[in-house]
Scaffold this motif. Structure first.
Motif, PDB file in Angstrom:
ATOM      1  N   ARG A  20     -20.830   3.753 -35.366  1.00 27.40           N
ATOM      2  CA  ARG A  20     -20.682   2.449 -34.700  1.00 27.40           C
ATOM      3  C   ARG A  20     -19.219   2.022 -34.735  1.00 27.40           C
ATOM      4  NH1 ARG A  20     -25.508  -0.731 -37.806  1.00 27.40           N
ATOM      5  NH2 ARG A  20     -27.168   0.616 -37.067  1.00 27.40           N
ATOM      6  N   GLU A  21     -18.724   1.557 -33.597  1.00 23.52           N
ATOM      7  CA  GLU A  21     -17.379   0.975 -33.558  1.00 23.52           C
ATOM      8  C   GLU A  21     -17.496  -0.505 -33.875  1.00 23.52           C
ATOM      9  OE1 GLU A  21     -16.036   1.825 -29.530  1.00 23.52           O
ATOM     10  OE2 GLU A  21     -14.651   3.300 -30.356  1.00 23.52           O
ATOM     11  N   LEU A  22     -16.845  -0.927 -34.951  1.00 28.13           N
ATOM     12  CA  LEU A  22     -16.866  -2.328 -35.357  1.00 28.13           C
ATOM     13  C   LEU A  22     -15.450  -2.854 -35.456  1.00 28.13           C
ATOM     14  CD1 LEU A  22     -19.450  -2.149 -38.296  1.00 28.13           C
ATOM     15  CD2 LEU A  22     -19.896  -2.567 -35.877  1.00 28.13           C
ATOM     16  N   VAL A  23     -15.323  -4.155 -35.388  1.00 32.74           N
ATOM     17  CA  VAL A  23     -14.048  -4.820 -35.620  1.00 32.74           C
ATOM     18  C   VAL A  23     -14.211  -5.662 -36.875  1.00 32.74           C
ATOM     19  CG1 VAL A  23     -12.322  -6.428 -34.730  1.00 32.74           C
ATOM     20  CG2 VAL A  23     -13.534  -4.911 -33.147  1.00 32.74           C
ATOM     21  N   ILE A  24     -13.313  -5.448 -37.825  1.00 33.77           N
ATOM     22  CA  ILE A  24     -13.283  -6.280 -39.024  1.00 33.77           C
ATOM     23  C   ILE A  24     -12.269  -7.379 -38.755  1.00 33.77           C
ATOM     24  CG2 ILE A  24     -12.882  -6.365 -41.519  1.00 33.77           C
ATOM     25  CD1 ILE A  24     -15.245  -4.531 -40.634  1.00 33.77           C
ATOM     26  N   CYS A  25     -12.704  -8.624 -38.862  1.00 30.79           N
ATOM     27  CA  CYS A  25     -11.864  -9.790 -38.578  1.00 30.79           C
ATOM     28  C   CYS A  25     -11.602 -10.544 -39.881  1.00 30.79           C
ATOM     29  CB  CYS A  25     -12.582 -10.737 -37.613  1.00 30.79           C
ATOM     30  SG  CYS A  25     -13.124  -9.982 -36.074  1.00 30.79           S
ATOM     31  N   ASN A  26     -10.357 -10.985 -40.041  1.00 32.62           N
ATOM     32  CA  ASN A  26      -9.982 -11.785 -41.201  1.00 32.62           C
ATOM     33  C   ASN A  26      -9.661 -13.189 -40.698  1.00 32.62           C
ATOM     34  OD1 ASN A  26      -8.704 -13.121 -43.302  1.00 32.62           O
ATOM     35  ND2 ASN A  26      -7.480 -11.358 -43.927  1.00 32.62           N
ATOM     36  N   SER A  27     -10.563 -14.107 -40.957  1.00 32.59           N
ATOM     37  CA  SER A  27     -10.369 -15.496 -40.557  1.00 32.59           C
ATOM     38  C   SER A  27     -10.077 -16.306 -41.813  1.00 32.59           C
ATOM     39  CB  SER A  27     -11.613 -16.021 -39.842  1.00 32.59           C
ATOM     40  OG  SER A  27     -11.462 -17.385 -39.512  1.00 32.59           O
ATOM     41  N   ALA A  28      -8.794 -16.537 -42.069  1.00 32.28           N
ATOM     42  CA  ALA A  28      -8.343 -17.325 -43.223  1.00 32.28           C
ATOM     43  C   ALA A  28      -8.909 -16.797 -44.543  1.00 32.28           C
ATOM     44  CB  ALA A  28      -8.679 -18.798 -43.026  1.00 32.28           C
ATOM     45  N   GLY A  29      -8.933 -15.470 -44.689  1.00 33.84           N
ATOM     46  CA  GLY A  29      -9.390 -14.867 -45.932  1.00 33.84           C
ATOM     47  C   GLY A  29     -10.874 -14.568 -45.997  1.00 33.84           C
ATOM     48  N   SER A  30     -11.635 -14.987 -44.996  1.00 34.85           N
ATOM     49  CA  SER A  30     -13.051 -14.627 -44.898  1.00 34.85           C
ATOM     50  C   SER A  30     -13.170 -13.474 -43.911  1.00 34.85           C
ATOM     51  CB  SER A  30     -13.891 -15.809 -44.413  1.00 34.85           C
ATOM     52  OG  SER A  30     -13.882 -16.839 -45.375  1.00 34.85           O
ATOM     53  N   PHE A  31     -13.950 -12.468 -44.278  1.00 32.75           N
ATOM     54  CA  PHE A  31     -14.049 -11.266 -43.459  1.00 32.75           C
ATOM     55  C   PHE A  31     -15.377 -11.220 -42.713  1.00 32.75           C
ATOM     56  CE2 PHE A  31     -10.832 -10.373 -46.555  1.00 32.75           C
ATOM     57  CZ  PHE A  31      -9.883  -9.671 -45.838  1.00 32.75           C
ATOM     58  N   TYR A  32     -15.293 -10.818 -41.447  1.00 36.32           N
ATOM     59  CA  TYR A  32     -16.463 -10.716 -40.577  1.00 36.32           C
ATOM     60  C   TYR A  32     -16.424  -9.358 -39.891  1.00 36.32           C
ATOM     61  CZ  TYR A  32     -16.478 -15.695 -41.384  1.00 36.32           C
ATOM     62  OH  TYR A  32     -16.494 -16.912 -41.994  1.00 36.32           O
ATOM     63  N   ALA A  33     -17.603  -8.825 -39.608  1.00 35.57           N
ATOM     64  CA  ALA A  33     -17.715  -7.563 -38.881  1.00 35.57           C
ATOM     65  C   ALA A  33     -18.530  -7.813 -37.619  1.00 35.57           C
ATOM     66  CB  ALA A  33     -18.376  -6.498 -39.742  1.00 35.57           C
ATOM     67  N   ILE A  34     -17.984  -7.362 -36.491  1.00 36.98           N
ATOM     68  CA  ILE A  34     -18.640  -7.551 -35.197  1.00 36.98           C
ATOM     69  C   ILE A  34     -18.613  -6.235 -34.423  1.00 36.98           C
ATOM     70  CG2 ILE A  34     -18.030 -10.004 -35.044  1.00 36.98           C
ATOM     71  CD1 ILE A  34     -15.757  -9.141 -33.086  1.00 36.98           C
ATOM     72  N   ASP A  35     -19.479  -6.143 -33.411  1.00 38.46           N
ATOM     73  CA  ASP A  35     -19.400  -5.014 -32.497  1.00 38.46           C
ATOM     74  C   ASP A  35     -18.059  -5.041 -31.789  1.00 38.46           C
ATOM     75  OD1 ASP A  35     -21.911  -3.851 -32.945  1.00 38.46           O
ATOM     76  OD2 ASP A  35     -22.889  -5.214 -31.529  1.00 38.46           O
TER      77      ASP A  35
END
Length: 131
Positions: free
Chosen positions: A27-42
């Protein structure tokens, strides 16, 4: 979605406000760092499959680089469809203006789906993603 967490990326590799692509279990995912909180999305946009990691992240709002659709990275919800309706007050050459008008109308006909999100947690300097 299971709670089987997979090591994705080190936290130091994603600056605040940044995004990085990872491939986990095909799976290709994007790891996002929003002010130190991490999220994973398609990785792919719910509008026309554009690579979201090439877009912009402001807080928790990710804007697609192709047609400006916006998504909430915390929920995956599509917040807006493509191409802003207002293009400004500039006078454009007639053919360009007609093209943009038609293009905008066509893009509005393509439904923008929400994107998939994945639970994350941070352990020992690593972002882990539940697959």
């Amino acid at each position: 979605m299971s709670d089987n967490y997979v090591q994705a990326i080190q936290t130091v590799d994603v600056a605040s406000g940044g995004m990085k692509v990872v491939e986990l279990n095909g799976r290709e995912l994007v790891i996002c760092n929003s002010a130190g909180s991490f999220y994973a999305i398609d990785r792919r946009c719910g509008h026309m499959n554009a690579p979201l990691d090439m877009g912009t992240l402001e807080g928790s709002i990710l804007t697609c680089p192709m047609h400006c659709a916006q998504f909430d990275i915390t929920t995956g919800e599509a917040l807006s469809g493509p191409v802003p309706a207002f293009l400004g007050n500039e006078t454009l050459p007639p053919r360009i203006g007609a093209f943009l008008k038609n293009f905008g109308m066509l893009m509005q006909q393509i439904h923008t789906e929400s994107i998939g999100t994945y639970k994350t947690k941070v352990e020992s300097g690593w972002v882990l993603v539940a697959l």
